[in-house]
Scaffold this motif. Structure first.
Motif, PDB file in Angstrom:
ATOM      1  N   ALA A   2      24.448  24.361  40.678  1.00 11.54           N
ATOM      2  CA  ALA A   2      23.871  23.091  40.213  1.00 11.54           C
ATOM      3  C   ALA A   2      22.773  23.322  39.184  1.00 11.54           C
ATOM      4  N   TRP A   3      22.763  24.506  38.558  1.00  6.61           N
ATOM      5  CA  TRP A   3      21.645  24.757  37.656  1.00  6.61           C
ATOM      6  C   TRP A   3      21.656  23.793  36.466  1.00  6.61           C
ATOM      7  N   GLY A   4      20.453  23.425  36.063  1.00  2.00           N
ATOM      8  CA  GLY A   4      20.302  22.496  34.948  1.00  2.00           C
ATOM      9  C   GLY A   4      20.677  21.068  35.272  1.00  2.00           C
ATOM     10  N   SER A   5      20.946  20.757  36.551  1.00  2.00           N
ATOM     11  CA  SER A   5      21.344  19.399  36.927  1.00  2.00           C
ATOM     12  C   SER A   5      20.110  18.529  37.164  1.00  2.00           C
ATOM     13  N   CYS A  13      16.424  23.417  37.757  1.00  2.00           N
ATOM     14  CA  CYS A  13      16.445  22.066  38.324  1.00  2.00           C
ATOM     15  C   CYS A  13      14.990  21.593  38.398  1.00  2.00           C
ATOM     16  N   TYR A  14      14.577  20.807  37.445  1.00  2.00           N
ATOM     17  CA  TYR A  14      13.157  20.491  37.306  1.00  2.00           C
ATOM     18  C   TYR A  14      12.715  19.315  38.178  1.00  2.00           C
ATOM     19  N   ASN A  15      13.670  18.585  38.766  1.00  2.00           N
ATOM     20  CA  ASN A  15      13.308  17.437  39.600  1.00  2.00           C
ATOM     21  C   ASN A  15      13.314  17.767  41.093  1.00  2.00           C
ATOM     22  N   LEU A  16      13.906  18.883  41.458  1.00  4.28           N
ATOM     23  CA  LEU A  16      14.015  19.272  42.860  1.00  4.28           C
ATOM     24  C   LEU A  16      12.833  20.178  43.218  1.00  4.28           C
ATOM     25  N   THR A  17      12.004  19.719  44.166  1.00  9.65           N
ATOM     26  CA  THR A  17      10.785  20.471  44.497  1.00  9.65           C
ATOM     27  C   THR A  17      10.822  21.089  45.892  1.00  9.65           C
ATOM     28  N   GLU A  18      11.727  20.637  46.756  1.00  9.14           N
ATOM     29  CA  GLU A  18      11.752  21.122  48.135  1.00  9.14           C
ATOM     30  C   GLU A  18      13.163  21.564  48.516  1.00  9.14           C
ATOM     31  N   CYS A  25      13.120  29.623  37.518  1.00  3.38           N
ATOM     32  CA  CYS A  25      12.709  28.663  36.477  1.00  3.38           C
ATOM     33  C   CYS A  25      12.899  27.210  36.907  1.00  3.38           C
ATOM     34  N   SER A  26      12.920  26.951  38.204  1.00  3.91           N
ATOM     35  CA  SER A  26      13.002  25.578  38.700  1.00  3.91           C
ATOM     36  C   SER A  26      11.597  25.070  39.003  1.00  3.91           C
ATOM     37  N   ASN A  27      11.516  23.862  39.549  1.00  6.95           N
ATOM     38  CA  ASN A  27      10.212  23.287  39.902  1.00  6.95           C
ATOM     39  C   ASN A  27       9.982  23.349  41.417  1.00  6.95           C
ATOM     40  N   LEU A  28      10.600  24.318  42.067  1.00 11.55           N
ATOM     41  CA  LEU A  28      10.511  24.445  43.526  1.00 11.55           C
ATOM     42  C   LEU A  28       9.071  24.749  43.950  1.00 11.55           C
ATOM     43  N   THR A  29       8.585  23.947  44.914  1.00 14.20           N
ATOM     44  CA  THR A  29       7.221  24.142  45.420  1.00 14.20           C
ATOM     45  C   THR A  29       7.192  24.440  46.912  1.00 14.20           C
ATOM     46  N   THR A  30       8.278  24.102  47.635  1.00  9.11           N
ATOM     47  CA  THR A  30       8.252  24.203  49.091  1.00  9.11           C
ATOM     48  C   THR A  30       9.583  24.690  49.657  1.00  9.11           C
ATOM     49  N   ILE A  31       9.508  25.611  50.620  1.00  8.11           N
ATOM     50  CA  ILE A  31      10.653  25.988  51.445  1.00  8.11           C
ATOM     51  C   ILE A  31      10.383  25.427  52.835  1.00  8.11           C
ATOM     52  N   GLY A  32      11.245  24.505  53.280  1.00  5.42           N
ATOM     53  CA  GLY A  32      11.022  23.831  54.559  1.00  5.42           C
ATOM     54  C   GLY A  32      11.291  24.722  55.761  1.00  5.42           C
ATOM     55  N   GLN A  33      10.839  24.284  56.908  1.00  2.47           N
ATOM     56  CA  GLN A  33      10.971  25.061  58.132  1.00  2.47           C
ATOM     57  C   GLN A  33      12.412  25.131  58.644  1.00  2.47           C
ATOM     58  N   ASN A  34      13.280  24.206  58.207  1.00  4.85           N
ATOM     59  CA  ASN A  34      14.682  24.241  58.619  1.00  4.85           C
ATOM     60  C   ASN A  34      15.531  25.149  57.734  1.00  4.85           C
ATOM     61  N   ALA A  35      14.945  25.629  56.645  1.00  2.16           N
ATOM     62  CA  ALA A  35      15.694  26.487  55.729  1.00  2.16           C
ATOM     63  C   ALA A  35      16.033  27.817  56.395  1.00  2.16           C
ATOM     64  N   SER A  88      19.336  36.809  49.873  1.00  2.00           N
ATOM     65  CA  SER A  88      17.989  36.882  49.317  1.00  2.00           C
ATOM     66  C   SER A  88      17.584  35.539  48.707  1.00  2.00           C
ATOM     67  N   VAL A  89      16.279  35.418  48.432  1.00  2.00           N
ATOM     68  CA  VAL A  89      15.728  34.213  47.807  1.00  2.00           C
ATOM     69  C   VAL A  89      15.045  34.632  46.511  1.00  2.00           C
ATOM     70  N   TYR A  90      15.468  34.034  45.400  1.00  2.00           N
ATOM     71  CA  TYR A  90      14.923  34.358  44.087  1.00  2.00           C
ATOM     72  C   TYR A  90      14.202  33.130  43.528  1.00  2.00           C
ATOM     73  N   ILE A  91      12.878  33.249  43.363  1.00  6.62           N
ATOM     74  CA  ILE A  91      12.074  32.084  42.964  1.00  6.62           C
ATOM     75  C   ILE A  91      11.143  32.423  41.802  1.00  6.62           C
ATOM     76  N   GLU A  92      11.502  33.371  40.988  1.00 11.03           N
ATOM     77  CA  GLU A  92      10.649  33.751  39.863  1.00 11.03           C
ATOM     78  C   GLU A  92      10.469  32.576  38.901  1.00 11.03           C
ATOM     79  N   ASP A  93       9.256  32.457  38.353  1.00 12.30           N
ATOM     80  CA  ASP A  93       8.910  31.395  37.400  1.00 12.30           C
ATOM     81  C   ASP A  93       9.056  30.004  38.004  1.00 12.30           C
ATOM     82  N   THR A  94       8.625  29.856  39.255  1.00 15.73           N
ATOM     83  CA  THR A  94       8.546  28.552  39.913  1.00 15.73           C
ATOM     84  C   THR A  94       7.107  28.334  40.366  1.00 15.73           C
ATOM     85  N   PRO A  95       6.695  27.074  40.611  1.00 16.66           N
ATOM     86  CA  PRO A  95       5.360  26.846  41.173  1.00 16.66           C
ATOM     87  C   PRO A  95       5.164  27.578  42.495  1.00 16.66           C
TER      88      PRO A  95
END
Length: 553
Positions: free
Chosen positions: A442-445, A465-470, A483-493, A498-505
């Motif tokens: 779903a990149w760039g969606s 994905c710049y609108n998806l934060t959680e 390079c997304s706008n991800l700010t939070t990984i929830g407790q149900n995740a 692996s998890v790759y979150i480089e260049d995110t908040p």
């Protein structure tokens, strides 16, 4: 980069070139803002010219400088070694400036101020090896000698001592292998010597970057194509997932015999050797495997076999094709379209640049209009509506792959189901609330929220994905959110990979870019939980609001 990929058959560039290019880019904005401003118009070939020129300059600078800027003493001793050598940890930006100037690399200049850097110093406190280490993921990211050159044999022993102390989960930047008894071998020469001495290795513990290798069923490592070929001729058996050959065609028979080069594979096939489709790696030739494991090479032979009534299980050809339910092969778009009008049923199809949907009963639908008017309740096997402009809502069950990249889809209905991979790259779908049993791309969606009913059986790609934060869902594979706008990984995740979150908040806030182990994933979730405040509740409220709005459509 696309041009480079096509010219090189979509093979990745050399890892050393990738590392060196990354280093050059670190300080480009400061050193040459004009060039940085047009970096998206620079080819990979030109980028290599620039980075090599830059590295040559750094190396010459290290040779010429007799006094270096920065502070060589802002370090903490970590490990002593004979001859006055010791490993030290660089504690300040000034210490990293000295390291970068003395070694002719980019550790200084601010690009690595937030990174953990170790340096091998001699009795005069002069550096000889620089190591970048990610403490969070326990990964050695890279290790270099002067001018970003590879670590030489002279330093292998002190490097091994550092690795044994750090106990990293992963090592990059140097060839390495771990034997079945847990012994670490560094450098290609040492790995080769161990192999010649009969040391046994596990394939997932071997990391060799620029050499062909294969591991036999009993754990013996064979390096270089000639040695692999000789072993095969001597009857050594290999498993397909334990062979790493870069620039040669090869295939493994049902009994584990390895055949190298197209002529040998062809001869084996003519002699009646049976192959499985997923154990054949042929790069520039059409081939097909029949239901009984017979390999057919070249389009004319495949076509002739089909005319003789041979039923094919899998096909890899560079032409549009379809296989009917009785095993007949049809080649070419015009032929397939004509046959489809005669109510012939199909079991598989591959057509480039044409929208189609194949139903579970074998009916083939061509074009946007036909797909848009598929009767309600029809179950589909595979769907490709990429770039469609008229289809905005999808509400059918799809057992296999669903491709909708760059389409005008905005809504996924409640009756939709997905049994394979899903591709909604660069679409305007704001909500996803469905199970996906394969990869989810779903990149760039325009995704804003992922609903509670969603789950993912493969990897999830939400890059840019710049609108998806959680993100708060179970993923069997990797989560790639670069390079997304991800700010939070929830407790149900929950993540199987692996998890790759480089260049995110999220990455910038916690100082991490990649997590691999279960402990690291839990630490990341805990860090998100401790910093949630009221933000998490607000995000959940927004998500619920959007989800309810779209479920009514």
């Amino acid at each position: 980069m696309e041009t480079y990929a096509r010219q090189n058959e979509y093979k990745l560039p050399d890892e050393t070139d990738i590392d060196n290019t990354r280093d050059w880019l670190h300080g480009l904005q400061v050193e040459d803002p004009k060039l940085a401003g047009r970096i998206d118009r620079i080819s990979w070939k030109d980028a290599q010219t620039h980075q090599k020129k830059w590295h040559d300059g750094l190396a010459k600078k290290a040779e010429k400088l007799s006094e270096f800027r920065g502070n060589p003493d802002d370090v903490t001793p970590i490990l002593n070694y004979e001859g006055g050598f010791q490993w030290v940890k660089l504690e300040t930006p000034e210490a990293k400036d000295f390291e970068g100037n003395a070694m002719g690399n980019c550790v200084g200049r601010g690009g690595y101020d937030d990174k953990t850097i170790f340096s091998l110093r001699d009795k005069d406190n002069f550096p000889h090896v620089t190591v970048e280490y990610d403490e969070y993921t326990k990964t050695i990211q890279q290790m270099k000698c002067k001018g970003n050159s590879a670590v030489t044999d002279a330093y292998m022993m002190p490097v091994e001592r550092l690795i044994n102390k750090l106990k990293p989960e992963r090592i990059t930047g140097i060839d390495n292998a771990i034997s079945k008894d847990g012994r670490l071998y560094l450098g290609l020469d040492n790995i080769k010597q161990a192999s010649e001495e009969g040391v046994k290795f596990a394939f997932d513990k071997v990391n060799i970057r620029n050499a062909d290798y294969a591991i036999s069923a009993d754990g013996r490592l064979y390096l270089a194509l000639d040695n692999i070929k000789q072993a095969s001729e001597e009857g050594i058996k290999f498993a397909f997932d334990k062979v790493n050959i870069r620039n040669a065609d090869y295939a493994i028979s049902a009994d584990g015999r390895l055949y190298l080069a197209l002529d040998n594979i062809k001869q084996a096939s003519e002699e009646g050797i049976k192959f499985a489709f997923d154990k054949v790696n042929i790069r520039n030739a059409d081939y097909a495997i029949s239901a009984d494991g017979r390999l057919y090479l070249a389009l004319d032979n495949i076509k002739q076999a089909s005319e003789e009534g041979i039923e094919f299980d899998r096909i890899n050809i560079r032409e549009d094709y379809a296989i009917s339910t009785d095993g007949s092969l049809y080649l070419g778009y015009d032929v397939i379209k004509k046959v489809a009008k005669t109510n012939i049923k199909f079991k598989s199809i591959s057509i480039m640049n044409v929208n189609y949907a194949l139903s579970n009963d074998g009916t083939l639908y061509f074009g946007e209009d036909a797909i848009k008017n598929i009767p309600e309740g029809v179950v589909l096997k595979d769907v490709d509506i990429s770039n469609c402009k008229c289809i905005t809502v999808w509400n059918h069950k799809v057992l296999g792959s669903f491709k909708a990249s760059y389409s005008c889809l905005t809504n996924i209905g409640s009756n939709a189901e997905f049994g394979g991979s899903v591709d909604i790259i660069n679409t305007h779908i704001p909500v996803w609330n469905h199970k996906v049993r394969g990869d989810f791309k779903a990149w760039g969606s325009s995704l804003i929220t992922i609903g509670p009913d969603a789950s993912f059986g493969g990897s999830v790609h939400i890059e840019r994905c710049y609108n998806l934060t959680e993100f708060n869902h179970k993923v069997e594979g990797d989560l790639i959110a670069l390079c997304s706008n991800l700010t939070t990984i929830g407790q149900n995740a929950d993540f199987g990979g692996s998890v790759y979150i480089e260049d995110t908040p999220l990455s910038k806030k916690n100082g991490i870019s990649e997590v691999r182990t279960p402990e690291e994933k839990q630490t990341l979730k805990d860090a998100c939980k401790s910093g949630d405040g009221d933000t998490s509740s607000f995000i959940s409220w927004i998500s619920d609001f959007i989800l309810s709005a779209f479920s009514r459509r």
